[in-house]
Design a protein around this motif. Sequence first.
Motif, mmCIF file in Angstrom:
data_model
loop_
_atom_site.group_PDB
_atom_site.id
_atom_site.type_symbol
_atom_site.label_atom_id
_atom_site.label_comp_id
_atom_site.label_asym_id
_atom_site.label_seq_id
_atom_site.Cartn_x
_atom_site.Cartn_y
_atom_site.Cartn_z
ATOM 1 N N ALA A 102 -40.543 91.558 24.777
ATOM 2 C CA ALA A 102 -39.547 90.980 25.682
ATOM 3 C C ALA A 102 -39.180 89.585 25.212
ATOM 4 O O ALA A 102 -39.999 88.881 24.631
ATOM 5 N N PHE A 103 -37.915 89.199 25.440
ATOM 6 C CA PHE A 103 -37.521 87.830 25.142
ATOM 7 C C PHE A 103 -36.516 87.362 26.186
ATOM 8 O O PHE A 103 -35.910 88.172 26.891
ATOM 9 N N PRO A 104 -36.334 86.054 26.314
ATOM 10 C CA PRO A 104 -35.439 85.514 27.350
ATOM 11 C C PRO A 104 -34.043 86.120 27.246
ATOM 12 O O PRO A 104 -33.476 86.216 26.155
ATOM 13 N N GLY A 105 -33.512 86.533 28.396
ATOM 14 C CA GLY A 105 -32.198 87.152 28.424
ATOM 15 C C GLY A 105 -32.229 88.649 28.183
ATOM 16 O O GLY A 105 -31.190 89.310 28.243
ATOM 17 N N GLY A 106 -33.422 89.177 27.927
ATOM 18 C CA GLY A 106 -33.543 90.595 27.606
ATOM 19 C C GLY A 106 -33.771 91.513 28.789
ATOM 20 O O GLY A 106 -33.770 92.731 28.632
ATOM 21 N N HIS A 107 -34.008 90.967 29.987
ATOM 22 C CA HIS A 107 -34.172 91.754 31.216
ATOM 23 C C HIS A 107 -35.289 92.788 31.094
ATOM 24 O O HIS A 107 -35.109 93.976 31.366
ATOM 25 N N ARG A 110 -16.458 101.376 19.292
ATOM 26 C CA ARG A 110 -15.900 100.652 20.430
ATOM 27 C C ARG A 110 -16.383 99.199 20.509
ATOM 28 O O ARG A 110 -16.076 98.492 21.464
ATOM 29 N N ASP A 111 -17.158 98.745 19.538
ATOM 30 C CA ASP A 111 -17.641 97.369 19.492
ATOM 31 C C ASP A 111 -18.516 97.043 20.708
ATOM 32 O O ASP A 111 -18.493 95.923 21.225
ATOM 33 N N LEU A 112 -19.289 98.050 21.149
ATOM 34 C CA LEU A 112 -20.146 97.874 22.317
ATOM 35 C C LEU A 112 -21.631 97.941 21.994
ATOM 36 O O LEU A 112 -22.470 97.578 22.824
ATOM 37 N N ALA A 113 -21.976 98.425 20.802
ATOM 38 C CA ALA A 113 -23.372 98.684 20.464
ATOM 39 C C ALA A 113 -24.179 97.394 20.353
ATOM 40 O O ALA A 113 -23.676 96.355 19.924
ATOM 41 N N ASN A 114 -25.431 97.477 20.728
ATOM 42 C CA ASN A 114 -26.351 96.350 20.614
ATOM 43 C C ASN A 114 -26.948 96.349 19.198
ATOM 44 O O ASN A 114 -27.671 97.274 18.838
ATOM 45 N N PRO A 115 -26.688 95.320 18.403
ATOM 46 C CA PRO A 115 -27.212 95.307 17.029
ATOM 47 C C PRO A 115 -28.597 94.691 16.886
ATOM 48 O O PRO A 115 -29.130 94.602 15.774
ATOM 49 N N VAL A 116 -29.208 94.285 18.011
ATOM 50 C CA VAL A 116 -30.478 93.554 17.936
ATOM 51 C C VAL A 116 -31.554 94.361 17.218
ATOM 52 O O VAL A 116 -32.264 93.848 16.346
ATOM 53 N N ALA A 117 -31.708 95.640 17.579
ATOM 54 C CA ALA A 117 -32.781 96.440 16.986
ATOM 55 C C ALA A 117 -32.638 96.527 15.472
ATOM 56 O O ALA A 117 -33.620 96.412 14.731
ATOM 57 N N MET A 118 -31.411 96.715 14.999
ATOM 58 C CA MET A 118 -31.197 96.818 13.554
ATOM 59 C C MET A 118 -31.426 95.471 12.879
ATOM 60 O O MET A 118 -32.001 95.399 11.785
ATOM 61 N N ILE A 119 -31.008 94.401 13.516
ATOM 62 C CA ILE A 119 -31.209 93.061 12.959
ATOM 63 C C ILE A 119 -32.699 92.743 12.869
ATOM 64 O O ILE A 119 -33.193 92.255 11.839
ATOM 65 N N ALA A 123 -31.074 84.045 24.883
ATOM 66 C CA ALA A 123 -31.484 83.071 25.897
ATOM 67 C C ALA A 123 -30.285 82.359 26.505
ATOM 68 O O ALA A 123 -30.337 81.913 27.661
ATOM 69 N N ARG A 124 -29.180 82.253 25.736
ATOM 70 C CA ARG A 124 -27.960 81.640 26.265
ATOM 71 C C ARG A 124 -27.156 82.615 27.107
ATOM 72 O O ARG A 124 -26.078 82.275 27.607
ATOM 73 N N GLY A 125 -27.644 83.828 27.244
ATOM 74 C CA GLY A 125 -26.949 84.833 28.042
ATOM 75 C C GLY A 125 -25.917 85.623 27.276
ATOM 76 O O GLY A 125 -25.155 86.390 27.872
ATOM 77 N N VAL A 126 -25.883 85.455 25.964
ATOM 78 C CA VAL A 126 -24.950 86.220 25.135
ATOM 79 C C VAL A 126 -25.644 87.523 24.744
ATOM 80 O O VAL A 126 -26.403 87.577 23.776
ATOM 81 N N VAL A 127 -25.403 88.578 25.528
ATOM 82 C CA VAL A 127 -26.023 89.870 25.277
ATOM 83 C C VAL A 127 -24.997 90.976 25.512
ATOM 84 O O VAL A 127 -23.982 90.780 26.187
ATOM 85 N N THR A 128 -25.281 92.128 24.961
ATOM 86 C CA THR A 128 -24.389 93.282 25.067
ATOM 87 C C THR A 128 -24.569 93.996 26.414
ATOM 88 O O THR A 128 -25.513 93.706 27.151
ATOM 89 N N PRO A 129 -23.673 94.940 26.742
ATOM 90 C CA PRO A 129 -23.704 95.564 28.064
ATOM 91 C C PRO A 129 -25.021 96.255 28.429
ATOM 92 O O PRO A 129 -25.385 96.292 29.614
ATOM 93 N N ASP A 130 -25.750 96.808 27.461
ATOM 94 C CA ASP A 130 -27.014 97.481 27.794
ATOM 95 C C ASP A 130 -28.047 96.512 28.352
ATOM 96 O O ASP A 130 -28.997 96.918 29.020
ATOM 97 N N GLY A 163 -27.017 93.991 30.313
ATOM 98 C CA GLY A 163 -26.359 93.384 31.461
ATOM 99 C C GLY A 163 -25.341 92.322 31.122
ATOM 100 O O GLY A 163 -24.849 91.626 32.017
ATOM 101 N N GLY A 164 -25.001 92.181 29.845
ATOM 102 C CA GLY A 164 -24.040 91.166 29.443
ATOM 103 C C GLY A 164 -22.667 91.734 29.146
ATOM 104 O O GLY A 164 -22.382 92.904 29.408
ATOM 105 N N THR A 165 -21.835 90.905 28.560
ATOM 106 C CA THR A 165 -20.459 91.310 28.254
ATOM 107 C C THR A 165 -20.113 91.129 26.780
ATOM 108 O O THR A 165 -18.977 91.380 26.379
#
Length: 360
Positions: A112-117, A287-296, A331-338, A340-342
């Motif tokens: 878990a990390f900040p902003g990750g819910h 659709r430019d919606l995928a979360n790239p965190v896991a791959m990164i 942590a700045r709240g920049v996250v993908t829709p999965d 809870g972000g935009t």
Amino acid sequence: MSAGKAYRLGVLHGDGIGPEIVTAAVAVLEEAASSGGAEFECSELPLGRAAIDTHGSALPEETPAALAGVDGWLLGPHDSVSYPEPHRSRLNPSGAIRKHFDLFANIRPARAFPGGHALVGNTDLVMVRENTEGFYADRNTFAGSGEMMPTPDIAIAHGIITRAGTTRIAHEAFRLAATRRKHVTIVHKANVLRLTSGLFRDVCREVAAEYPDIEVDELHVDAATVHLVRRGDQFDVLVAENLFGDILSDLAGEVAGSLGIAPSLNAGESHAMAQAAHGSAPDIAGRDLANPVAMILSTAMLLRWLCGRHDDTRLLDVADRIERAVEATAARGVVTPDLGGTASTSGFTTSVLEAIRAGA
């Protein structure tokens, strides 16, 4: 130490969201490398549905041949269930690569990390999954799929557990635990699968005796699901056979916040492959919606593996830069829709690149 070495990486985009998240990972890698003084040469190789269209195979012969000559590679998810026959009925591309290169250890962190819910805050565990045998029939035989249908109404699959296979994955788990919080949980189902899962449990216990400083406990796989949900923050390293490890690591990814942040590394004695734990998500592809965190983060794991192999601390610096930038962005709240972000895939990636340049 391999100072000055330029590392050669294979890049396989895969299907669905694969091209989007792999492209993001490569961009982040290159930015972090330019800041950290490391050099990478990335070569794109055919794989997946696009390769069927251009080469007549989801895994053309040239791809594993090329992978044998690089230092590691990034693999996007595949959508083999959508392939036309006869390709759909064959061993899927990632399974074929794992089998070809004997990538026996699938290392899957859930942190878990900040902003990750996260469902369970402070979750920080690693699933060490045996990757070549167990109850995944398509990987546990030298040839053939390991499944059969003697009649249209009967389907049979065999599971294989070996002392050799279990010994090497158990050592991976205990060596990893020695670098973390020194606790290994053996996951099995020996109360029912007395011979197969029983052998896995017993061999893990034997290996544990070689690591007296590591605390060891064990759980039946069904109980492990409950404990992960209730107290995922109390686990360190879990070791399991192929099927159990696959299921539990997906659950752990969601406990930590989302399967979209769940990285993984498939490693053998001489090769390693970065591959996100999640699938190809064809419903959101393009659709430019995928979360790239896991791959990164999978890419950062590959760098750490390469550091261990080449004793090149520049790679640790690049991995650290990548991980800090991802966490700072979330942590700045920049996250993908999965989460809870935009943020879009490209937008999140741009923010990570900016964080790297800012020295996050």
